[in-house]
Design a protein around this motif. Structure first.
Motif, PDB file in Angstrom:
ATOM      1  N   GLY A 184      -1.651  15.378  13.308  1.00 52.16           N
ATOM      2  CA  GLY A 184      -1.262  14.216  14.096  1.00 52.16           C
ATOM      3  C   GLY A 184       0.098  14.419  14.724  1.00 52.16           C
ATOM      4  N   ARG A 185       0.643  13.337  15.258  1.00 56.02           N
ATOM      5  CA  ARG A 185       1.967  13.388  15.853  1.00 56.02           C
ATOM      6  C   ARG A 185       3.005  13.312  14.748  1.00 56.02           C
ATOM      7  NH1 ARG A 185       2.349  12.426  21.260  1.00 56.02           N
ATOM      8  NH2 ARG A 185       4.404  13.368  20.930  1.00 56.02           N
ATOM      9  N   LEU A 186       3.935  14.264  14.759  1.00 56.01           N
ATOM     10  CA  LEU A 186       4.875  14.454  13.656  1.00 56.01           C
ATOM     11  C   LEU A 186       6.295  14.044  14.028  1.00 56.01           C
ATOM     12  CD1 LEU A 186       3.981  17.963  12.159  1.00 56.01           C
ATOM     13  CD2 LEU A 186       3.943  15.793  10.928  1.00 56.01           C
ATOM     14  N   ASP A 187       6.922  13.284  13.141  1.00 55.21           N
ATOM     15  CA  ASP A 187       8.368  13.085  13.178  1.00 55.21           C
ATOM     16  C   ASP A 187       8.948  14.057  12.154  1.00 55.21           C
ATOM     17  OD1 ASP A 187       8.330  10.889  14.979  1.00 55.21           O
ATOM     18  OD2 ASP A 187       7.723   9.574  13.356  1.00 55.21           O
ATOM     19  N   THR A 188       9.425  15.184  12.619  1.00 56.11           N
ATOM     20  CA  THR A 188       9.941  16.207  11.705  1.00 56.11           C
ATOM     21  C   THR A 188      11.449  16.053  11.547  1.00 56.11           C
ATOM     22  OG1 THR A 188      10.181  17.763  13.546  1.00 56.11           O
ATOM     23  CG2 THR A 188       8.119  17.843  12.306  1.00 56.11           C
ATOM     24  N   TYR A 189      11.910  16.352  10.341  1.00 55.75           N
ATOM     25  CA  TYR A 189      13.336  16.234  10.013  1.00 55.75           C
ATOM     26  C   TYR A 189      13.865  17.587   9.576  1.00 55.75           C
ATOM     27  CZ  TYR A 189      12.546  11.204  10.140  1.00 55.75           C
ATOM     28  OH  TYR A 189      12.227   9.923  10.543  1.00 55.75           O
ATOM     29  N   PRO A 190      14.151  18.478  10.533  1.00 50.44           N
ATOM     30  CA  PRO A 190      14.645  19.812  10.153  1.00 50.44           C
ATOM     31  C   PRO A 190      16.035  19.734   9.558  1.00 50.44           C
ATOM     32  CG  PRO A 190      14.805  19.504  12.509  1.00 50.44           C
ATOM     33  CD  PRO A 190      14.074  18.300  11.984  1.00 50.44           C
ATOM     34  N   VAL A 220      10.184  16.673   4.543  1.00 47.61           N
ATOM     35  CA  VAL A 220       9.662  15.329   4.778  1.00 47.61           C
ATOM     36  C   VAL A 220       9.379  15.163   6.268  1.00 47.61           C
ATOM     37  CG1 VAL A 220      10.194  12.863   4.750  1.00 47.61           C
ATOM     38  CG2 VAL A 220      10.819  14.283   2.804  1.00 47.61           C
ATOM     39  N   SER A 221       8.206  14.601   6.562  1.00 51.39           N
ATOM     40  CA  SER A 221       7.830  14.302   7.941  1.00 51.39           C
ATOM     41  C   SER A 221       7.099  12.969   7.990  1.00 51.39           C
ATOM     42  CB  SER A 221       6.902  15.384   8.516  1.00 51.39           C
ATOM     43  OG  SER A 221       7.509  16.651   8.517  1.00 51.39           O
ATOM     44  N   GLY A 222       7.249  12.276   9.094  1.00 50.81           N
ATOM     45  CA  GLY A 222       6.416  11.119   9.367  1.00 50.81           C
ATOM     46  C   GLY A 222       5.207  11.575  10.165  1.00 50.81           C
ATOM     47  N   PRO A 256      14.025  12.947  18.391  1.00 55.98           N
ATOM     48  CA  PRO A 256      13.883  12.303  19.701  1.00 55.98           C
ATOM     49  C   PRO A 256      12.456  12.327  20.246  1.00 55.98           C
ATOM     50  CG  PRO A 256      14.934  14.445  19.916  1.00 55.98           C
ATOM     51  CD  PRO A 256      14.854  14.163  18.451  1.00 55.98           C
ATOM     52  N   GLU A 257      11.648  13.262  19.771  1.00 55.90           N
ATOM     53  CA  GLU A 257      10.283  13.393  20.299  1.00 55.90           C
ATOM     54  C   GLU A 257       9.330  13.802  19.193  1.00 55.90           C
ATOM     55  OE1 GLU A 257       7.839  15.867  23.788  1.00 55.90           O
ATOM     56  OE2 GLU A 257       9.919  16.372  23.299  1.00 55.90           O
ATOM     57  N   ARG A 258       8.160  13.176  19.171  1.00 59.50           N
ATOM     58  CA  ARG A 258       7.150  13.537  18.182  1.00 59.50           C
ATOM     59  C   ARG A 258       6.438  14.822  18.614  1.00 59.50           C
ATOM     60  NH1 ARG A 258       5.688   7.664  17.948  1.00 59.50           N
ATOM     61  NH2 ARG A 258       6.864   6.897  16.163  1.00 59.50           N
ATOM     62  N   ALA A 259       6.247  15.694  17.641  1.00 61.61           N
ATOM     63  CA  ALA A 259       5.565  16.956  17.904  1.00 61.61           C
ATOM     64  C   ALA A 259       4.068  16.798  17.693  1.00 61.61           C
ATOM     65  CB  ALA A 259       6.102  18.038  16.972  1.00 61.61           C
ATOM     66  N   PHE A 260       3.291  17.681  18.317  1.00 66.94           N
ATOM     67  CA  PHE A 260       1.857  17.740  18.075  1.00 66.94           C
ATOM     68  C   PHE A 260       1.624  18.636  16.868  1.00 66.94           C
ATOM     69  CE2 PHE A 260       1.823  16.341  22.475  1.00 66.94           C
ATOM     70  CZ  PHE A 260       0.757  15.459  22.505  1.00 66.94           C
ATOM     71  N   LEU A 308      -3.604   5.150  10.884  1.00 66.46           N
ATOM     72  CA  LEU A 308      -3.164   5.824   9.666  1.00 66.46           C
ATOM     73  C   LEU A 308      -1.799   6.481   9.878  1.00 66.46           C
ATOM     74  CD1 LEU A 308      -3.853   6.504   6.764  1.00 66.46           C
ATOM     75  CD2 LEU A 308      -5.077   8.537   7.572  1.00 66.46           C
ATOM     76  N   HIS A 309      -0.825   6.020   9.100  1.00 70.93           N
ATOM     77  CA  HIS A 309       0.558   6.498   9.190  1.00 70.93           C
ATOM     78  C   HIS A 309       0.988   6.923   7.796  1.00 70.93           C
ATOM     79  CE1 HIS A 309       5.061   5.474  10.155  1.00 70.93           C
ATOM     80  NE2 HIS A 309       4.849   6.767  10.025  1.00 70.93           N
ATOM     81  N   ILE A 310       1.462   8.153   7.682  1.00 73.49           N
ATOM     82  CA  ILE A 310       1.747   8.771   6.390  1.00 73.49           C
ATOM     83  C   ILE A 310       3.126   9.396   6.395  1.00 73.49           C
ATOM     84  CG2 ILE A 310       1.052  10.693   4.877  1.00 73.49           C
ATOM     85  CD1 ILE A 310      -1.816  10.271   5.846  1.00 73.49           C
ATOM     86  N   VAL A 311       3.796   9.326   5.258  1.00 71.70           N
ATOM     87  CA  VAL A 311       4.974  10.165   5.020  1.00 71.70           C
ATOM     88  C   VAL A 311       4.493  11.389   4.249  1.00 71.70           C
ATOM     89  CG1 VAL A 311       7.180  10.374   3.832  1.00 71.70           C
ATOM     90  CG2 VAL A 311       6.607   8.255   5.025  1.00 71.70           C
TER      91      VAL A 311
END
Length: 233
Positions: free
Chosen positions: A225-231, A11-13, A217-221, A85-88
């Motif tokens: 788009g810019r990713l909120d990753t949840y490893p 799952v990522s934002g 803590p930081e959105r990835a490229f 545009l914001h997607i899960v």
């Protein structure tokens, strides 16, 4: 230890890039996944996902509440229609996308050269500049594929798929191990639970637990788009 998400999905934002491309549309880098299905749950904003498959070019509208998904082999490009545009994103086989299960639609000469592909896909030295550069390069190849498909050339996708497989074939062993210890193991665990329940064994129910992940803590490229990753590893 954090338990895998249900079904061992990822799952990522995703906040889709609002950078305009040469065709005037804003969005991400066209690419394909070789082993993973992908789903979008639209949280905010409007746009679309452009796809190339054996059925040709298509465009699926995206708006809040939309759930859209596609299978491996679907070449896709996200379009940020209103800038918000914001997607899960839900990815099959958590761990495989992070291990390289994606190929940009770069022009054929770059796909044919692993070193050139690696350089074009890398985020260095300035991450935003590099992300824009690789997006534009992927759009060049995407345009060629779309034109060939529109012209009735059935070999367009096959040529691209073969190039993608050659690029990644050295990783297949690692991917299989991730699948075996991830998604396959989770599916087999369900079978074990069913067997235990039939025998009246409630052991796994007594091991119930709640897990929670904090936003990164930081959105990835990312690719789109810019990713909120949840490893989870």
């Amino acid at each position: 230890m954090v338990s895998p998400l249900p079904g061992a999905v990822g799952v990522s934002g995703l906040r889709v890039y609002d950078w305009p491309a040469a065709d005037g549309l804003c969005g991400g880098s066209p690419h394909v996944h070789l082993t993973c299905a992908e789903a979008y749950v639209v949280v905010a904003g409007e746009g679309s996902v452009q796809t190339l498959t054996g059925d040709g070019f298509a465009e699926t509208p995206l708006r809040p509440g939309t759930v859209a998904w596609f299978t491996p082999g679907t070449i896709h490009r996200l379009i940020n229609g209103d800038g918000g545009l914001h997607i899960v994103v839900i990815m099959q086989n958590s761990g495989l996308p992070e291990a390289g299960d994606a190929v940009f639609t770069f022009p054929p000469e770059i796909l044919a050269d692993p070193e050139a592909y690696g350089w074009a896909a890398a985020l260095r030295p300035d991450r935003e500049v590099a992300a824009r550069r690789r997006r534009d390069l992927a759009l060049e190849g995407f345009a060629v594929l779309r034109e060939r498909l529109s012209g009735g050339d059935p070999t367009a996708l096959h040529d691209f798929y073969r190039s993608a497989v050659r690029l990644k074939e050295k990783l297949f062993g690692e991917w299989e191990e991730r699948w075996r210890t991830g998604a396959l193991a989770e599916a087999e665990r369900t079978g074990e639970h069913l067997s235990r329940l039939r025998d009246g064994d409630i052991g796994h129910l007594t091991e119930a637990a709640v897990h929670r992940l904090e936003p990164p803590p930081e959105r990835a490229f990312g690719m789109c788009g810019r990713l909120d990753t949840y490893p989870l590893e």
